[in-house]
Design a protein around this motif. Structure first.
Motif, PDB file in Angstrom:
ATOM      1  N   GLY A   1      -4.299  35.999  10.182  1.00  0.00           N
ATOM      2  CA  GLY A   1      -4.334  34.951  11.191  1.00  0.00           C
ATOM      3  C   GLY A   1      -5.143  33.753  10.716  1.00  0.00           C
ATOM      4  N   ASP A   2      -6.283  34.027  10.091  1.00  0.00           N
ATOM      5  CA  ASP A   2      -7.105  32.926   9.585  1.00  0.00           C
ATOM      6  C   ASP A   2      -6.361  32.141   8.520  1.00  0.00           C
ATOM      7  OD1 ASP A   2      -9.041  33.729  11.259  1.00  0.00           O
ATOM      8  OD2 ASP A   2     -10.259  34.774   9.775  1.00  0.00           O
ATOM      9  N   MET A   3      -5.606  32.880   7.683  1.00  0.00           N
ATOM     10  CA  MET A   3      -4.866  32.212   6.608  1.00  0.00           C
ATOM     11  C   MET A   3      -3.757  31.316   7.152  1.00  0.00           C
ATOM     12  SD  MET A   3      -4.518  35.206   3.814  1.00  0.00           S
ATOM     13  CE  MET A   3      -2.848  34.744   3.363  1.00  0.00           C
ATOM     14  N   LEU A   4      -3.085  31.826   8.197  1.00  0.00           N
ATOM     15  CA  LEU A   4      -1.920  31.105   8.708  1.00  0.00           C
ATOM     16  C   LEU A   4      -2.278  30.133   9.822  1.00  0.00           C
ATOM     17  CD1 LEU A   4       0.827  33.879   8.826  1.00  0.00           C
ATOM     18  CD2 LEU A   4       0.561  32.065   7.157  1.00  0.00           C
ATOM     19  N   ALA A   5      -3.551  30.125  10.220  1.00  0.00           N
ATOM     20  CA  ALA A   5      -3.940  29.345  11.395  1.00  0.00           C
ATOM     21  C   ALA A   5      -3.567  27.873  11.268  1.00  0.00           C
ATOM     22  CB  ALA A   5      -5.438  29.484  11.648  1.00  0.00           C
ATOM     23  N   GLN A   6      -3.520  27.366  10.028  1.00  0.00           N
ATOM     24  CA  GLN A   6      -3.183  25.951   9.900  1.00  0.00           C
ATOM     25  C   GLN A   6      -1.696  25.692  10.126  1.00  0.00           C
ATOM     26  OE1 GLN A   6      -3.357  24.433   5.900  1.00  0.00           O
ATOM     27  NE2 GLN A   6      -3.989  26.423   5.125  1.00  0.00           N
TER      28      GLN A   6
ATOM     29  N   ASN B   1       0.892  -1.157   0.000  1.00  0.00           N
ATOM     30  CA  ASN B   1       0.000   0.000   0.000  1.00  0.00           C
ATOM     31  C   ASN B   1       0.928   1.205   0.000  1.00  0.00           C
ATOM     32  OD1 ASN B   1      -1.798   2.036   0.474  1.00  0.00           O
ATOM     33  ND2 ASN B   1      -2.059   1.535   2.645  1.00  0.00           N
ATOM     34  N   VAL B   2       1.209   1.723  -1.203  1.00  0.00           N
ATOM     35  CA  VAL B   2       2.270   2.729  -1.302  1.00  0.00           C
ATOM     36  C   VAL B   2       1.840   3.929  -2.128  1.00  0.00           C
ATOM     37  CG1 VAL B   2       4.150   1.070  -1.105  1.00  0.00           C
ATOM     38  CG2 VAL B   2       3.226   1.611  -3.361  1.00  0.00           C
ATOM     39  N   ARG B   3       2.596   5.019  -1.939  1.00  0.00           N
ATOM     40  CA  ARG B   3       2.504   6.179  -2.830  1.00  0.00           C
ATOM     41  C   ARG B   3       3.835   6.277  -3.540  1.00  0.00           C
ATOM     42  NH1 ARG B   3       0.956  11.552  -0.025  1.00  0.00           N
ATOM     43  NH2 ARG B   3      -0.003  12.081  -1.996  1.00  0.00           N
ATOM     44  N   VAL B   4       3.790   6.507  -4.853  1.00  0.00           N
ATOM     45  CA  VAL B   4       5.025   6.561  -5.643  1.00  0.00           C
ATOM     46  C   VAL B   4       5.126   7.948  -6.280  1.00  0.00           C
ATOM     47  CG1 VAL B   4       6.348   5.442  -7.454  1.00  0.00           C
ATOM     48  CG2 VAL B   4       4.680   4.126  -6.145  1.00  0.00           C
ATOM     49  N   PHE B   5       6.282   8.584  -6.087  1.00  0.00           N
ATOM     50  CA  PHE B   5       6.511   9.907  -6.664  1.00  0.00           C
ATOM     51  C   PHE B   5       7.775   9.862  -7.513  1.00  0.00           C
ATOM     52  CE2 PHE B   5       4.825  10.396  -2.406  1.00  0.00           C
ATOM     53  CZ  PHE B   5       3.877  11.394  -2.505  1.00  0.00           C
ATOM     54  N   THR B   6       7.872  10.750  -8.513  1.00  0.00           N
ATOM     55  CA  THR B   6       9.216  11.007  -9.026  1.00  0.00           C
ATOM     56  C   THR B   6       9.843  11.956  -8.015  1.00  0.00           C
ATOM     57  OG1 THR B   6       8.630  12.990 -10.271  1.00  0.00           O
ATOM     58  CG2 THR B   6       8.446  10.879 -11.430  1.00  0.00           C
ATOM     59  N   GLU B   7      11.155  12.011  -8.029  1.00  0.00           N
ATOM     60  CA  GLU B   7      11.834  12.876  -7.072  1.00  0.00           C
ATOM     61  C   GLU B   7      11.368  14.320  -7.238  1.00  0.00           C
ATOM     62  OE1 GLU B   7      16.394  12.867  -5.439  1.00  0.00           O
ATOM     63  OE2 GLU B   7      16.053  13.218  -7.552  1.00  0.00           O
ATOM     64  N   ARG B   8      11.168  14.725  -8.498  1.00  0.00           N
ATOM     65  CA  ARG B   8      10.741  16.097  -8.773  1.00  0.00           C
ATOM     66  C   ARG B   8       9.373  16.368  -8.156  1.00  0.00           C
ATOM     67  NH1 ARG B   8      12.342  19.679 -12.504  1.00  0.00           N
ATOM     68  NH2 ARG B   8      13.500  18.138 -13.665  1.00  0.00           N
ATOM     69  N   GLN B   9       8.406  15.459  -8.366  1.00  0.00           N
ATOM     70  CA  GLN B   9       7.069  15.629  -7.786  1.00  0.00           C
ATOM     71  C   GLN B   9       7.149  15.718  -6.269  1.00  0.00           C
ATOM     72  OE1 GLN B   9       5.188  12.064  -9.063  1.00  0.00           O
ATOM     73  NE2 GLN B   9       4.497  12.882 -11.038  1.00  0.00           N
ATOM     74  N   TYR B  10       7.950  14.829  -5.705  1.00  0.00           N
ATOM     75  CA  TYR B  10       8.042  14.752  -4.252  1.00  0.00           C
ATOM     76  C   TYR B  10       8.530  16.072  -3.660  1.00  0.00           C
ATOM     77  CZ  TYR B  10       9.540  13.336   0.388  1.00  0.00           C
ATOM     78  OH  TYR B  10       9.712  13.262   1.734  1.00  0.00           O
ATOM     79  N   TYR B  11       9.579  16.625  -4.252  1.00  0.00           N
ATOM     80  CA  TYR B  11      10.129  17.861  -3.693  1.00  0.00           C
ATOM     81  C   TYR B  11       9.225  19.048  -3.952  1.00  0.00           C
ATOM     82  CZ  TYR B  11      14.323  15.485  -2.299  1.00  0.00           C
ATOM     83  OH  TYR B  11      15.197  14.657  -1.683  1.00  0.00           O
ATOM     84  N   GLU B  12       8.473  19.017  -5.061  1.00  0.00           N
ATOM     85  CA  GLU B  12       7.511  20.092  -5.288  1.00  0.00           C
ATOM     86  C   GLU B  12       6.458  20.085  -4.188  1.00  0.00           C
ATOM     87  OE1 GLU B  12       7.931  20.681 -10.044  1.00  0.00           O
ATOM     88  OE2 GLU B  12       6.054  19.840  -9.288  1.00  0.00           O
ATOM     89  N   GLU B  13       6.009  18.888  -3.846  1.00  0.00           N
ATOM     90  CA  GLU B  13       5.029  18.704  -2.776  1.00  0.00           C
ATOM     91  C   GLU B  13       5.592  19.230  -1.452  1.00  0.00           C
ATOM     92  OE1 GLU B  13       1.172  17.060  -2.161  1.00  0.00           O
ATOM     93  OE2 GLU B  13       2.345  17.149  -3.990  1.00  0.00           O
ATOM     94  N   GLN B  14       6.853  18.850  -1.189  1.00  0.00           N
ATOM     95  CA  GLN B  14       7.507  19.209   0.075  1.00  0.00           C
ATOM     96  C   GLN B  14       7.669  20.711   0.235  1.00  0.00           C
ATOM     97  OE1 GLN B  14       9.994  17.197   2.467  1.00  0.00           O
ATOM     98  NE2 GLN B  14       7.976  16.277   2.378  1.00  0.00           N
ATOM     99  N   SER B  15       7.929  21.403  -0.865  1.00  0.00           N
ATOM    100  CA  SER B  15       8.267  22.822  -0.744  1.00  0.00           C
ATOM    101  C   SER B  15       7.026  23.694  -0.777  1.00  0.00           C
ATOM    102  CB  SER B  15       9.230  23.239  -1.853  1.00  0.00           C
ATOM    103  OG  SER B  15       8.655  22.987  -3.110  1.00  0.00           O
ATOM    104  N   ARG B  16       5.844  23.070  -0.955  1.00  0.00           N
ATOM    105  CA  ARG B  16       4.654  23.886  -1.167  1.00  0.00           C
ATOM    106  C   ARG B  16       4.381  24.843  -0.014  1.00  0.00           C
ATOM    107  NH1 ARG B  16       0.411  20.490  -3.275  1.00  0.00           N
ATOM    108  NH2 ARG B  16       1.595  20.781  -5.147  1.00  0.00           N
ATOM    109  N   THR B  17       4.354  24.317   1.226  1.00  0.00           N
ATOM    110  CA  THR B  17       4.035  25.164   2.373  1.00  0.00           C
ATOM    111  C   THR B  17       5.019  26.321   2.494  1.00  0.00           C
ATOM    112  OG1 THR B  17       3.260  23.192   3.485  1.00  0.00           O
ATOM    113  CG2 THR B  17       3.569  25.138   4.832  1.00  0.00           C
ATOM    114  N   LEU B  18       6.310  25.985   2.420  1.00  0.00           N
ATOM    115  CA  LEU B  18       7.335  27.011   2.579  1.00  0.00           C
ATOM    116  C   LEU B  18       7.215  28.086   1.509  1.00  0.00           C
ATOM    117  CD1 LEU B  18      10.788  25.450   3.411  1.00  0.00           C
ATOM    118  CD2 LEU B  18       9.522  27.153   4.658  1.00  0.00           C
ATOM    119  N   THR B  19       7.116  27.675   0.245  1.00  0.00           N
ATOM    120  CA  THR B  19       7.078  28.680  -0.816  1.00  0.00           C
ATOM    121  C   THR B  19       5.771  29.463  -0.756  1.00  0.00           C
ATOM    122  OG1 THR B  19       6.432  26.899  -2.289  1.00  0.00           O
ATOM    123  CG2 THR B  19       8.678  27.676  -2.478  1.00  0.00           C
ATOM    124  N   LEU B  20       4.706  28.829  -0.300  1.00  0.00           N
ATOM    125  CA  LEU B  20       3.437  29.547  -0.165  1.00  0.00           C
ATOM    126  C   LEU B  20       3.575  30.672   0.862  1.00  0.00           C
ATOM    127  CD1 LEU B  20       0.326  29.422  -0.983  1.00  0.00           C
ATOM    128  CD2 LEU B  20       0.029  28.419   1.269  1.00  0.00           C
TER     129      LEU B  20
END
Lengths: 398, 386
Positions: B335-340, A242-261
């Motif tokens: 705050g609402d945006m970053l709350a998560q 029961n696995v999820r498979v990523f290419t390395e590129r997809q995986y790192y794009e996913e990982q960086s989403r929060t930070l870059t957002l």
């Protein structure tokens, strides 16, 4: 008609620019305003470029990362030995003279003091297969010392981690709980995220962290990027897995989403608000420039110069201020920030990522365009006022 | 000074466009300042609001290592400990991986003894404590997903697996809490509910960290040492610190980002200072004649300097107040945006204090040169210039 206009524009603009020096203080303020905006905005956005360089461009299309189903990162993933063997059996995995190009890896964190703050930070400690793992990165290279010896408590440290955290020089010992790890080498990999990590032998790490024979991810080089879909289908339809498979590129794009957002949002908010401030400054400057020259403008109009050349001359002056500020801001941002090494927490993996501020040519160009837009915007209202001023009143004004 | 008020308004109204623009740039500066401070506060993760009488015990090696459940009772028995509760990182996923919920398991019976600042109606509280398949949810998270009290939510764990291989727990919402420490996004489940479904190798009877209250905050160091001594030389040694240091540990990991935020704020301020100072100078210079007339009428140089400084202060204070007010409004949205990601408390109180100091400094710096210029003005020189 057009030729006449161009000649008029040229004449009025030249006149404006020639007496720019007399209005130097307010021009300078508008210039500093635009420069400040471009410096700060380019600086903040260069953090995102740095993340991108570390996370996204590091990803290859022919390297696959396999995680447990439902896991979003290596930290929360997990496999038994039997499952990693099933995965490694896939036909699409490449091999070379030393064997299969697949590495079952373990990902834990170890606390190491930050050089800057002196407080501890979570540094990723990765257990790898010593033979395969270096070949799964694109430009892995030992820069100092040597590779760790499998089966021993030896570690090698990424260049980024070595620069940000203390006590990771070759020959030093890293203590964690009851275990002592000997640093035997430093490595680099094109500035990718691997450089934020510390590596050791996976089986030794299993023992040190009481992980039995479990792993957290499998990384494999495929025979070609096209083989990825077949590889993914084979694993996800296998009833034993029961696995999820990523290419390395997809995986790192996913990982960086929060930070870059987060950084991207902050960057845009700062850009818009500071831009607003700079436009206010530019409008102020151009208004006073126009009112200081009310008599000149009226004289020109009386001599038969049209309203349009006057508008253009004010806009050109404003655009020049914007362009100069933009160039200056770009230069300051480049020399002050480009290549600056920093580290922060990557929340998606609960561990530190080291990155370098990166001022790319595209980013610099964006900054310049923004500066020009600010200048033009600042010049627009004053230029209209300059053209609309009644000639008689302008001439009367002393 | 009050009698000069009409004079100030006349001066400010002289070039309404300029006054508006100057005011605008000050508003923008203080708005940015307020927002950056809010962000800095959020990055501190509420460490300032940590209880002084609370300590945290974690595995010696790192937070991702767990220690046996039995440690909880042994910590309770330590001299000076009043109440203790345990936490495990559950790592909730609702519907799909994009919807991450900061979910923890705890021991509800002792949770409120340690964290009295989590407020919810008594019946909801009693309901949560008595039903092991229930949870309490922070208001921000409840609003984010439209959850209501009584809903049953299928919550997937990104970390745990049940002994039958499934990764989803059905949990009923017993209550929605408000917390004074800025945490409005977390979700708290029963540890027992998680534990009973785990296999022996799947983390059963292991806990992530323990938070406990002590009788006397001054004895924090001694109690920490006593707790850690209890588990020394065992397979799972512990590290105990104050809750503040525990949270500060996370906040410090944001590292350079916090420094950058401060640097940006300073750059913005420097720029705005220049803009304001220049406009002040300009408007004073334009009124050279009027100043000379005032002096002729018998105004002393000190009064003249005072007038210019007051004008500078008026416009800065007005702009600063509007800017900080807007920041307070905007901080709620942010705050609402970053709350998560972070607990966001709004513009920190300290930011207002700093804001007032900055208004004073900014108006002084912007008004100083023009006011000197105006006060030193020679009447004859000024009136000769027409």
């Amino acid at each position: 008609m057009l030729g006449n206009w161009l000649a008029q524009i040229g004449a009025v603009t030249a006149l404006n620019l020639r007496n720019l020096r007399e209005r130097s203080s307010s021009t300078l303020v508008a210039l500093v305003g635009v420069t400040g905006v471009v410096t700060v905005v380019v600086g903040v956005l260069s953090i995102n470029e740095g993340f991108r360089a570390v996370l996204q461009e590091a990803g290859a299309d022919d390297v696959a990362i396999v995680l447990r189903g439902g896991a979003t990162d290596e930290m929360t993933s997990g496999f038994g030995l039997d499952q990693t063997r099933v995965i490694a059996d896939a036909a699409e995995i490449a091999r070379d003279a030393d064997g299969l190009l697949a590495s079952a890896e373990l990902y834990v964190i170890v606390e190491v003091p930050l050089k800057s703050a002196g407080t501890v930070a979570n540094v990723p400690l990765r257990g790898v297969n010593a033979a395969a793992a270096p070949k799964l990165r694109q430009n892995f290279e030992i820069t100092e010392g040597r590779m760790f010896t499998p089966g021993t408590f030896e570690i090698i440290v990424g260049r980024g981690a070595a620069s940000q955290f203390s006590g990771l020089e070759v020959g030093e010992t890293l203590r964690s709980g009851t275990t002592s790890w000997l640093v035997v080498g430093h490595y680099r990999d094109r500035g990718s995220i691997a450089e934020s990590e510390i590596w050791t032998d996976a089986t030794v790490l299993q023992g040190a962290y009481n992980r039995g024979t479990s792993y957290q991810s499998v990384r494999a080089r495929l025979t070609s990027p096209e083989a990825f879909q077949a590889f993914k289908d084979a694993l996800t339809t296998d009833p034993r897995l029961n696995v999820r498979v990523f290419t390395e590129r997809q995986y790192y794009e996913e990982q960086s989403r929060t930070l870059t957002l987060i950084v991207g949002t902050v960057g845009v908010v700062i850009a818009v608000l500071m831009g607003l401030g700079a436009v206010f400054a530019a409008v102020n400057t151009m208004y006073s420039a126009v009112s200081a020259r009310a008599r000149e403008i009226a004289t020109l109009r009386a001599l038969g110069f049209g309203a349009f050349p006057v508008v253009v001359s004010v806009l050109v002056e404003a655009a020049l201020i914007g362009a100069a500020g933009g160039l200056l801001g770009m230069a300051i941002a480049y020399f002050a920030f480009n290549g600056f090494q920093a580290s922060t927490m990557n929340w998606s993996s609960f561990s530190q990522i080291t990155f370098a501020f990166t001022v790319t040519p595209e980013l610099a160009a964006q900054g310049l365009v923004y500066a020009l837009a600010l200048g033009l915007l600042g010049g627009s209202f004053p230029s209209i006022r300059a053209a609309r001023q009644p000639i008689v009143r302008g001439l009367r004004e002393l | 000074m009050l009698k000069f008020l009409p004079l100030f308004f006349a001066n400010l109204g002289r070039k309404p466009v300029r006054t508006t623009l100057t005011l605008g740039s000050i508003v923008v500066a203080f708005l940015l300042f307020g927002l950056l401070k809010t962000m800095e506060g959020a990055l501190a993760l509420g460490a300032d609001l940590a209880g002084v009488d609370r300590l945290a015990t974690m595995h010696r090696m790192s937070l991702i290592q767990q220690f046996p459940l039995s440690y909880l009772n042994r910590i309770r028995a330590v001299d000076g400990v009043v109440a203790a509760t345990s936490f495990n990182w559950f790592g909730g996923i609702y519907q799909n991986e994009r919807n991450q919920v900061s979910a923890m398991t705890t021991e509800p019976a002792t949770f409120f003894d340690v964290y009295p600042e989590y407020l919810l109606p008594p019946e909801q509280r009693a309901d949560w404590i008595s039903d092991r398949a229930s949870m309490i949810v922070g208001r921000a998270t409840a609003e984010r997903f439209g959850w209501k009290v009584g809903d049953t939510i299928p919550l997937r764990s990104s970390f745990y697996r049940k002994s039958d291989g499934s990764d989803t727990w059905d949990v009923r919402i017993a209550g929605i809490y408000d917390a004074a420490n800025g945490d409005s996004s977390s979700v708290y489940l029963h540890y027992d509910y998680l534990n009973e479904s785990l296999s022996r190798n799947g983390g059963r009877d292991f806990i992530g960290f323990v938070i406990f209250r002590i009788e006397n905050p001054d004895e924090a160091a001694q109690v920490s040492a006593r707790v850690d001594a209890l588990f020394a030389n065992s397979p799972a040694e512990t590290k105990t610190s104050t809750e503040r240091a525990f949270i500060q540990g996370f906040a410090n990991q944001m590292g350079d980002i916090a420094t950058i935020v401060t640097a940006v704020a300073s750059a913005v301020f420097f720029t705005m200072l220049l803009v304001t100072a220049n406009t002040m100078a300009q408007s004073v210079r334009e009124r050279t004649n009027e100043t000379a007339v005032l002096k002729t009428l018998g105004f002393t140089r000190h009064t003249i300097a005072g007038l210019v400084l007051t004008e500078s202060f008026l416009i800065t204070a007005l702009g600063g107040a509007i800017g900080l007010g807007l920041a307070a409004l905007a901080a709620r949205r942010v705050g609402d945006m970053l709350a998560q990601f972070f607990p966001v408390i709004g513009v920190p109180a300290g930011a207002y204090v700093t804001g007032v100091v900055l208004i004073a400094i900014l108006s002084l710096l912007a008004g100083l040169l023009p006011s000197l210029e105006a006060s030193r003005l020679k009447i004859t020189d000024a009136l000769r210039k027409v």
